[in-house]
Scaffold this motif. Structure first.
Motif, PDB file in Angstrom:
ATOM      1  N   ALA A 417       0.720  -1.101   0.089  1.00  0.00           N
ATOM      2  CA  ALA A 417       0.169   0.129   0.052  1.00  0.00           C
ATOM      3  C   ALA A 417       0.751   1.338   0.044  1.00  0.00           C
ATOM      4  O   ALA A 417       2.163   1.259   0.331  1.00  0.00           O
ATOM      5  CB  ALA A 417      -0.733   0.074   1.379  1.00  0.00           C
ATOM      6  N   PRO A 421       3.820   0.829  -4.003  1.00  0.00           N
ATOM      7  CA  PRO A 421       3.708   0.104  -5.267  1.00  0.00           C
ATOM      8  C   PRO A 421       3.959   0.414  -6.505  1.00  0.00           C
ATOM      9  O   PRO A 421       4.171  -0.127  -7.479  1.00  0.00           O
ATOM     10  CB  PRO A 421       2.175  -0.592  -4.918  1.00  0.00           C
ATOM     11  CG  PRO A 421       1.934  -0.346  -3.329  1.00  0.00           C
ATOM     12  CD  PRO A 421       2.833   0.847  -2.999  1.00  0.00           C
ATOM     13  N   TYR A 440      -1.294  -6.551  -4.419  1.00  0.00           N
ATOM     14  CA  TYR A 440      -2.037  -5.257  -4.899  1.00  0.00           C
ATOM     15  C   TYR A 440      -3.519  -5.641  -5.422  1.00  0.00           C
ATOM     16  O   TYR A 440      -4.174  -4.540  -5.853  1.00  0.00           O
ATOM     17  CB  TYR A 440      -1.329  -4.354  -6.135  1.00  0.00           C
ATOM     18  CG  TYR A 440      -1.322  -2.707  -6.035  1.00  0.00           C
ATOM     19  CD1 TYR A 440      -1.115  -2.370  -5.022  1.00  0.00           C
ATOM     20  CD2 TYR A 440      -1.814  -2.278  -7.360  1.00  0.00           C
ATOM     21  CE1 TYR A 440      -1.209  -0.942  -4.795  1.00  0.00           C
ATOM     22  CE2 TYR A 440      -2.001  -0.821  -7.221  1.00  0.00           C
ATOM     23  CZ  TYR A 440      -1.547  -0.106  -6.277  1.00  0.00           C
ATOM     24  OH  TYR A 440      -1.943   1.282  -6.005  1.00  0.00           O
ATOM     25  N   SER A 443      -4.489  -4.380  -1.685  1.00  0.00           N
ATOM     26  CA  SER A 443      -3.714  -3.270  -1.452  1.00  0.00           C
ATOM     27  C   SER A 443      -4.070  -2.835   0.156  1.00  0.00           C
ATOM     28  O   SER A 443      -4.316  -1.902   0.381  1.00  0.00           O
ATOM     29  CB  SER A 443      -3.900  -2.060  -2.438  1.00  0.00           C
ATOM     30  OG  SER A 443      -3.017  -1.015  -2.106  1.00  0.00           O
TER      31      SER A 443
END
Length: 624
Positions: A417, A421, A440, A443
């Motif tokens: 997060a 990313p 992700y 996330s």
């Protein structure tokens, strides 16, 4: 018939200890361990059973129920979904704390077995502590919140019901097309109730993880589409890794010259220096991959579910007449984008495609085009990584650049997060198939540290890095205590930027003016624009038992990262990034992402942002 008299909980633990998976001739234990926090809903049932069978079922003591699921997910991902962990909690808040972790597991198609306690099946007292009373439904408990985020859910209200429930749970956990969170809710009285179990229930059972081959008609259609394409592009998703199809993908790319872009879950499907690897795709992708996506006449999805980040909210694949071929073990995902479906295991499908395409290559001019674009992007990565003045504070990308100089093929990077990313997807030079572990799909803030523990348990001896910003660290640092207790030498890198920096940037871009995203004192006007809060996350990590290395400059950081990498105890590297607002230094997004903007507003930033939004949304299309 021979029977064994055990409690329901004892029978379940004994059963789980004898379940195995097998794929490609390799046999592994299906449930490698159980995580648990005990309360009145499970302490006398599953808790006692874990004591009874301590020599057969390893146990890990967690500090937060959500974090235990994250640790189990990290273990399952690193184990290629062939081995998983179970998680047990009491009824009440312990059980509802599982929901976020369960959603993460299911979204990412990663197996985890959830064993929450439940209210009394016999209802001797009603209501009991932590029981949710629903006037119109007597059979509802808080565990029903797990139904929508579970791939399989059952409430075992009688001992003998455990037999079909347990078998169904194992079936779902080991099915590549359906796996995710599996929940067996266990009423606390039933857990402790004895029953005469058939001995066959405890026999060793091997669940063979299937590799379905493509249907010949579907394969023929896919081959014709690839053969006719002049600008094909492969989009590699997480299914490549789950199937261990990296070698098959490499062979196809080597033989045909088709370039390969990767989603967050698929990054590392090819190493960064492979000639056909063009990097991440979509909103957080490279300019190379996104240019090829915009001009592709055929997109070959392999193990991807086409999230909005991958498709740039349905604006990326812009060429008129672009078609799709989707190779996916799940029919639901194979049919997305109005694609020619190829429902099969990724490795089997790629190998069949390669055989059928023998001798076929993309035009030489296309290869030269993406090779030149790839070289240009690599120069941008080098510039972003450049360390700068030794006595300066690092930017976020400079942190990644310093880590890049240290990392070997064995290092594993975990993140989920914040702004990291996006920077990692664009910039990280992945060296091995499982080095890049960025969650992700969901996330989820707070995933990184517990997932690093689970990953390290599945990959002993390998350096495992949890990269966290201050916002995600504050969400869930408690499993540091577990890492210390278990002697798991994870390396936590905390980047202090005084707030929700990624959302601050997004807020600014959509006209919300970074409102409520900074970790600062209130100013006289009531906004959070005062001095940064005097929060010392390094001291917090140290108070939980970690060894902490503070890095004030780029020089300090280089030394601290090297020291952490060789450490044999849990070690934290703490650094404050160069500025509070612009923390990254990475190239800007190469593709759009749909975050709706206020349609009416009086403040100029929102009005301007809406004009930009309307311009982008006009380019959105449905592929039919």
């Amino acid at each position: 018939m021979s029977t064994r008299r055990l409690t329901t909980a004892q029978a379940l633990v004994a059963f789980l200890a004898r379940q195995y998976t097998e794929r490609d001739g390799r046999r592994r234990r299906l449930i490698g361990a159980t995580w648990g926090i005990f309360g009145h809903g499970n302490v006398a049932g599953i808790g006692q059973a874990l004591v009874e069978y301590a020599d057969e079922m390893p146990y890990y003591q967690g500090r937060n129920e959500q974090a235990m699921v994250h640790a189990a997910v990290g273990y399952a991902r690193q184990s290629n979904r062939l081995s998983a962990h179970a998680v047990t909690t009491s009824i009440g808040p312990g059980a509802t704390n599982l929901v976020t972790g369960a959603a993460l597991a299911t979204v990412n198609h990663l197996p985890v077995l959830l064993l929450p306690g439940d209210t009394f099946a016999g209802r001797p007292a009603d209501p009991v502590l932590q029981q949710l009373e629903v006037p119109h439904a007597g059979d509802v408990s808080v565990n029903d919140t797990l139904r929508p985020v579970s791939r399989y859910f059952d409430r075992v209200t009688r001992p003998e019901a455990l037999v079909p429930a347990a078998l169904a749970a194992m079936r779902v956990l080991t099915d590549p097309a359906t796996t995710g969170a599996v929940t067996l809710a266990l009423p606390q009285d039933v857990q402790a109730e004895a029953y005469d179990w058939p001995e066959e229930f405890f026999a060793e059972r091997v669940w063979r993880v299937r590799r379905p081959r493509p249907d010949t008609t579907e394969l023929d259609a896919a081959v014709r589409a690839v053969g006719a394409a002049r600008r094909p592009l492969i989009v590699a998703g997480g299914g490549v890794h789950h199937s261990r199809a990296e070698d098959a993908l490499r062979a196809l790319a080597d033989a045909t010259g088709i370039p390969v872009a990767s989603t967050q879950a698929g990054k590392g499907s090819l190493p960064h220096d492979h000639p056909a690897d063009v990097g991440g795709i979509g909103h957080t992708g490279t300019s190379t991959a996104d240019h090829l996506a915009r001009t592709a006449d055929l997109v070959i999805g392999v193990g991807t579910r086409y999230t909005d980040f991958t498709t740039a909210s349905a604006t990326l694949f812009a060429r008129p007449g672009v078609r799709f071929v989707n190779l996916n073990v799940t029919g639901f995902d194979a049919h997305k984008m109005a694609a020619l479906p190829l429902v099969a295991d990724a490795r089997e499908g790629l190998e069949d495609l390669a055989r059928a395409l023998a001798g076929h290559t993309v035009p030489a001019a296309y290869t030269a085009e993406y090779t030149g674009l790839k070289a240009g992007w690599e120069a941008r990565v080098t510039a972003a990584y450049a360390p700068g003045a030794e006595d300066a504070r690092p930017t976020q990308t400079q942190v990644l650049g310093l880590l890049d100089t240290l990392a070997g093929d064995d290092d594993i990077l975990i993140n989920a997060a914040g702004s990291l990313p996006g920077d990692l997807h664009k910039l990280w030079r992945t060296r091995s198939r499982d080095q890049y572990h960025v969650e992700y799909g969901y996330s989820c803030m707070g995933y990184e540290i517990p997932a690093a523990i689970g990953t390290a348990l599945a990959a002993p001896g390998r350096p495992v890095w949890a990269l966290v910003g201050d916002g995600t660290y504050l969400m869930n640092p408690t499993e540091i205590v577990t890492a210390v207790q278990e002697g798991v030498p994870l390396k936590v890198v905390i980047l202090q930027n005084h707030g929700y920096a990624s959302i601050g940037g997004l807020s600014e871009s959509v006209g919300a003016e970074r409102y409520g995203t900074a970790y600062r004192y209130r100013s006289p006007d009531g906004t959070y624009t005062g001095d940064p809060l005097p929060v010392d996350l390094a001291a917090n990590a140290a108070s939980l038992g970690m060894r902490v290395l503070r890095a004030h400059t780029i020089r300090d950081l280089r030394e601290a990262l090297a020291e952490a990498r060789s450490a044999t105890v849990p070690t934290c590297v703490y650094t404050e990034t160069a500025t509070a607002d612009t923390v990254s230094g990475a190239p800007a997004a190469e593709a759009w992402w749909d975050v709706p903007v206020a349609e009416t507003a009086t403040r100029p930033p929102a009005v301007k942002a809406r004009e930009e939004y309307d311009r982008h949304v006009a380019a959105r299309r449905r592929h039919l």
